[in-house]
Design an enzyme around this catalytic site. Structure first.
Site, PDB file in Angstrom:
ATOM      1  N   TYR A 210       0.899  -1.002  -0.153  1.00 15.82           N
ATOM      2  CA  TYR A 210       0.072  -0.007   0.306  1.00 15.82           C
ATOM      3  C   TYR A 210       0.797   1.081  -0.188  1.00 15.82           C
ATOM      4  O   TYR A 210       1.443   1.976   0.453  1.00 15.82           O
ATOM      5  CB  TYR A 210      -1.162   0.127   1.294  1.00 15.82           C
ATOM      6  CG  TYR A 210      -2.195   1.158   1.282  1.00 15.82           C
ATOM      7  CD1 TYR A 210      -2.780   1.146   0.374  1.00 15.82           C
ATOM      8  CD2 TYR A 210      -1.851   2.412   2.285  1.00 15.82           C
ATOM      9  CE1 TYR A 210      -3.782   2.192  -0.071  1.00 15.82           C
ATOM     10  CE2 TYR A 210      -2.227   3.720   1.471  1.00 15.82           C
ATOM     11  CZ  TYR A 210      -3.735   3.885   0.769  1.00 15.82           C
ATOM     12  OH  TYR A 210      -4.107   4.281   0.740  1.00 15.82           O
TER      13      TYR A 210
ATOM     14  N   GLN B  83     -10.771   0.559   1.899  1.00 15.43           N
ATOM     15  CA  GLN B  83     -11.120  -0.308   0.286  1.00 15.43           C
ATOM     16  C   GLN B  83     -10.216  -0.981  -0.515  1.00 15.43           C
ATOM     17  O   GLN B  83     -10.214  -2.101  -0.595  1.00 15.43           O
ATOM     18  CB  GLN B  83     -12.217   0.203  -0.288  1.00 15.43           C
ATOM     19  CG  GLN B  83     -11.455   1.361  -0.927  1.00 15.43           C
ATOM     20  CD  GLN B  83     -11.339   2.839  -0.285  1.00 15.43           C
ATOM     21  OE1 GLN B  83     -11.315   3.166   0.623  1.00 15.43           O
ATOM     22  NE2 GLN B  83     -11.793   3.957  -0.550  1.00 15.43           N
TER      23      GLN B  83
ATOM     24  N   ASN C 179      -3.099   6.069   6.564  1.00 18.17           N
ATOM     25  CA  ASN C 179      -3.763   7.002   7.105  1.00 18.17           C
ATOM     26  C   ASN C 179      -3.914   6.310   7.799  1.00 18.17           C
ATOM     27  O   ASN C 179      -4.314   4.701   8.320  1.00 18.17           O
ATOM     28  CB  ASN C 179      -4.875   8.005   6.660  1.00 18.17           C
ATOM     29  CG  ASN C 179      -5.508   7.180   6.150  1.00 18.17           C
ATOM     30  OD1 ASN C 179      -6.187   6.371   5.899  1.00 18.17           O
ATOM     31  ND2 ASN C 179      -6.389   8.060   5.212  1.00 18.17           N
TER      32      ASN C 179
ATOM     33  N   GLN D 214      10.221  16.014   9.959  1.00 21.29           N
ATOM     34  CA  GLN D 214       9.627  15.052  10.507  1.00 21.29           C
ATOM     35  C   GLN D 214       7.435  16.088  11.130  1.00 21.29           C
ATOM     36  O   GLN D 214       6.541  15.213  10.788  1.00 21.29           O
ATOM     37  CB  GLN D 214       9.572  14.277  11.560  1.00 21.29           C
ATOM     38  CG  GLN D 214      10.933  13.363  11.784  1.00 21.29           C
ATOM     39  CD  GLN D 214      10.056  12.366   9.957  1.00 21.29           C
ATOM     40  OE1 GLN D 214       9.579  11.562  10.035  1.00 21.29           O
ATOM     41  NE2 GLN D 214      10.652  12.061   9.373  1.00 21.29           N
TER      42      GLN D 214
ATOM     43  N   HIS E  81       5.285  15.847   9.029  1.00 19.29           N
ATOM     44  CA  HIS E  81       4.089  14.775   8.023  1.00 19.29           C
ATOM     45  C   HIS E  81       2.818  14.356   7.858  1.00 19.29           C
ATOM     46  O   HIS E  81       1.700  14.988   7.468  1.00 19.29           O
ATOM     47  CB  HIS E  81       5.022  13.762   8.716  1.00 19.29           C
ATOM     48  CG  HIS E  81       5.695  13.393   7.988  1.00 19.29           C
ATOM     49  ND1 HIS E  81       5.624  12.728   6.660  1.00 19.29           N
ATOM     50  CD2 HIS E  81       7.202  12.825   7.997  1.00 19.29           C
ATOM     51  CE1 HIS E  81       6.956  11.967   6.282  1.00 19.29           C
ATOM     52  NE2 HIS E  81       8.160  12.141   7.267  1.00 19.29           N
TER      53      HIS E  81
ATOM     54  N   GLU F 271       9.890   6.093  16.822  1.00 18.88           N
ATOM     55  CA  GLU F 271      10.055   5.008  15.386  1.00 18.88           C
ATOM     56  C   GLU F 271      12.089   5.154  15.254  1.00 18.88           C
ATOM     57  O   GLU F 271      12.066   4.276  14.868  1.00 18.88           O
ATOM     58  CB  GLU F 271       9.309   6.107  14.904  1.00 18.88           C
ATOM     59  CG  GLU F 271       9.405   5.630  13.226  1.00 18.88           C
ATOM     60  CD  GLU F 271       7.734   6.135  12.258  1.00 18.88           C
ATOM     61  OE1 GLU F 271       7.794   5.858  11.298  1.00 18.88           O
ATOM     62  OE2 GLU F 271       7.472   7.031  12.675  1.00 18.88           O
ATOM     63  N   HIS F 272      11.343   7.070  14.662  1.00 15.24           N
ATOM     64  CA  HIS F 272      12.936   7.767  14.564  1.00 15.24           C
ATOM     65  C   HIS F 272      14.098   8.109  16.031  1.00 15.24           C
ATOM     66  O   HIS F 272      13.309   8.293  16.284  1.00 15.24           O
ATOM     67  CB  HIS F 272      13.210   8.319  13.552  1.00 15.24           C
ATOM     68  CG  HIS F 272      12.231   8.196  12.170  1.00 15.24           C
ATOM     69  ND1 HIS F 272      10.760   8.403  12.752  1.00 15.24           N
ATOM     70  CD2 HIS F 272      12.640   7.692  11.563  1.00 15.24           C
ATOM     71  CE1 HIS F 272      10.917   7.505  10.644  1.00 15.24           C
ATOM     72  NE2 HIS F 272      11.419   7.848  10.446  1.00 15.24           N
TER      73      HIS F 272
ATOM     74  N   ASP G  47      14.227   8.563   5.249  1.00 10.00           N
ATOM     75  CA  ASP G  47      13.109   8.076   4.883  1.00 10.00           C
ATOM     76  C   ASP G  47      13.728   8.404   3.432  1.00 10.00           C
ATOM     77  O   ASP G  47      12.072   8.052   2.503  1.00 10.00           O
ATOM     78  CB  ASP G  47      12.832   9.411   4.613  1.00 10.00           C
ATOM     79  CG  ASP G  47      11.954   9.805   6.091  1.00 10.00           C
ATOM     80  OD1 ASP G  47      12.110   8.863   6.751  1.00 10.00           O
ATOM     81  OD2 ASP G  47      11.496  11.234   6.489  1.00 10.00           O
TER      82      ASP G  47
ATOM     83  N   GLU H  59       1.190 -37.471  29.431  1.00  9.63           N
ATOM     84  CA  GLU H  59       0.222 -36.357  29.306  1.00  9.63           C
ATOM     85  C   GLU H  59      -0.673 -36.957  28.714  1.00  9.63           C
ATOM     86  O   GLU H  59      -2.079 -36.844  28.969  1.00  9.63           O
ATOM     87  CB  GLU H  59       1.032 -35.988  28.125  1.00  9.63           C
ATOM     88  CG  GLU H  59       1.735 -34.711  28.686  1.00  9.63           C
ATOM     89  CD  GLU H  59       2.925 -34.486  27.054  1.00  9.63           C
ATOM     90  OE1 GLU H  59       2.365 -34.755  25.874  1.00  9.63           O
ATOM     91  OE2 GLU H  59       3.569 -33.175  27.460  1.00  9.63           O
TER      92      GLU H  59
ATOM     93  N   HIS I 182      -0.191 -40.361  20.700  1.00 12.05           N
ATOM     94  CA  HIS I 182       1.255 -39.516  20.396  1.00 12.05           C
ATOM     95  C   HIS I 182       1.731 -40.753  20.654  1.00 12.05           C
ATOM     96  O   HIS I 182       2.938 -41.740  20.019  1.00 12.05           O
ATOM     97  CB  HIS I 182       1.531 -38.986  21.505  1.00 12.05           C
ATOM     98  CG  HIS I 182       0.420 -37.724  20.639  1.00 12.05           C
ATOM     99  ND1 HIS I 182      -0.952 -36.844  20.459  1.00 12.05           N
ATOM    100  CD2 HIS I 182       0.972 -36.151  20.136  1.00 12.05           C
ATOM    101  CE1 HIS I 182      -1.024 -36.671  20.051  1.00 12.05           C
ATOM    102  NE2 HIS I 182       0.427 -35.472  19.636  1.00 12.05           N
TER     103      HIS I 182
END
Length: 424
Positions: free
Chosen positions: A119, A181, A204, A249, A252, A317-318, A351, A405, A410
């Protein structure tokens, strides 16, 4: 004891429940109505009545011819850098087979995922690098089919540079559809789009929520966003460098989390002043100022050790460390998506062009995971081969454990290999 020179605004109660319901409705509509639902949402959300969801080879060639030569050169340069790093990572993942005890052979195979959905978000800016970051590691891993989904612009077509970046990175199919979608289509398929095995790429909050909801039906890379940067600085750091790194940053998204952690109070106040100065000349100041005002922090610590502790607790994150003798301290930092060492290693290089991936964990997820890499698109699986000598080694232990067991089936499966028959 930490002190806040600037604190972020209190985050209001989330509208998560409404988001969850809205995204669920979109996913269900796409599952039920396929292509027609995708076209409906493209017209509703993007303002475009689209006929063909899949981008044709003619459209790709038109885009390739329509962008400036320098832009094409820059795209190819960053592709080569990302590809080289991904291929170097791939070489670190090896297969092996070893006789662990006499007659027991265990091995590891590294197998590419068969199909991946990448994506690529639209939004305010054409994110050329997002296509590269999602597609190139998958291609380096050996994924046989990579399907890109990205929303059209208001002109009704995918931004030419984004289209070129996706194509040159190795996308096998490109579709003009975005949002929740698109995630639904990649997960469940439509008449035009075949479902994939794993979905990668940022987006997003609707895209992220859709990824969360389809996780399990398909794999996902991670739930990323909004973006985060944390700069650790001492008295040696350059004030103007820090301000540009935080604002880079902040532009963004208004939800971007930007943080300075320092043990020098004079530096903290100077950065605060420099950010205000730089905002007066920044063309993206509307977004950057909103992010800085809402989600910006300056945290003052007593010493470097406390700065490290605060940073590891936040798990950004960074993480950009701008201190003296920076390389000597790199192993003290343990929780981050990607680490940037020294004043000349800004986040913007990763980036865009240096080669490491920018699809990274946010919201503290760096405490338990890293970002997208070539291994995101590989399955590391095991196999075993046991001969008669190995049966003698393993079966007695397996029989006794199965008995304890109460798993008699088994026990019999092991017993018949050892004795040639089963006991009652």
């Amino acid at each position: 004891m930490v002190k806040y020179i600037k604190q972020m605004e209190e985050i209001q109660a989330s509208e998560g429940r409404n988001l969850e319901q809205n995204v669920s409705a979109i996913i269900n509509n796409v599952r039920k109505n396929g292509d027609s639902a995708l076209k409906e949402y493209t017209e509703k959300f993007d303002g475009i009545a689209i006929q063909d969801l899949r981008v044709s080879s003619e459209e790709i060639q038109k885009a390739m011819k329509g962008i400036p030569a320098t832009l094409l050169e820059d795209i190819k340069f960053s592709i080569e850098r990302i590809k080289a790093f991904a291929e170097a990572q791939r070489r670190t993942l090896t297969e092996f087979e070893q006789e662990m005890i006499p007659g027991v052979y265990l091995g590891q195979k590294v197998i590419p995922i068969e199909s991946v959905g990448a994506y690529v978000p639209g939004g305010r800016y054409p994110l050329l690098s997002s296509a590269q970051m999602a597609v190139i590691p998958a291609k380096a891993a050996g994924v046989s089919n990579i399907r890109v989904a990205t929303p059209p612009t208001k002109d009704g077509v995918i931004h030419p540079a984004v289209l070129c970046a996706a194509h040159l990175s190795g996308a096998d199919e490109i579709y003009s559809v975005g949002g929740a979608q698109a995630i639904a289509a990649l997960a469940y398929g439509t008449e035009t789009i075949k479902p994939v095995n794993k979905i990668s790429g940022p987006g997003n909050r609707f895209v992220t929520e859709a990824k969360r909801q389809v996780n399990g039906t398909v794999g996902i890379d991670l739930l990323a966003g909004p973006s985060e940067v944390l700069v650790v600085a001492d008295k040696s750091a350059k004030v103007d460098f820090i301000a540009t790194d935080l604002l880079a940053q902040a532009e963004h998204d208004i939800e971007t989390h930007v943080v300075l952690v320092t043990d020098n109070e004079a530096l903290a106040h100077n950065v605060l002043e420099e950010i205000e100065n730089q905002l007066t000349t920044l063309s993206t100041a509307e977004v950057a100022r909103a992010a800085w005002s809402k989600r910006g922090q300056i945290i003052l610590t007593e010493n470097l050790e406390e700065s490290v502790k605060v940073t590891n607790d936040i798990a950004p994150e960074h993480l950009h460390v701008q201190i003296e003798n920076v390389y000597d301290h790199k192993d003290k930092f343990t929780n981050y998506g990607s680490l940037f060492l020294g004043g000349n290693s800004p986040v913007v290089f990763a980036d865009k062009v240096c080669g490491t991936n920018h699809i990274l964990p946010t919201k503290g997820a760096a405490k338990y995971t890293g970002g997208v890499w070539v291994g995101t698109f590989l399955k590391v699986v095991t196999y075993q081969k046991v001969d008669e000598t190995g049966v003698q080694q393993l079966a007695p232990h397996c029989i006794r454990q199965s008995d304890r067991e109460g798993l008699i089936g088994h026990r019999r499966s092991a017993e018949i290999r050892l004795n040639g028959k089963i006991s009652l």
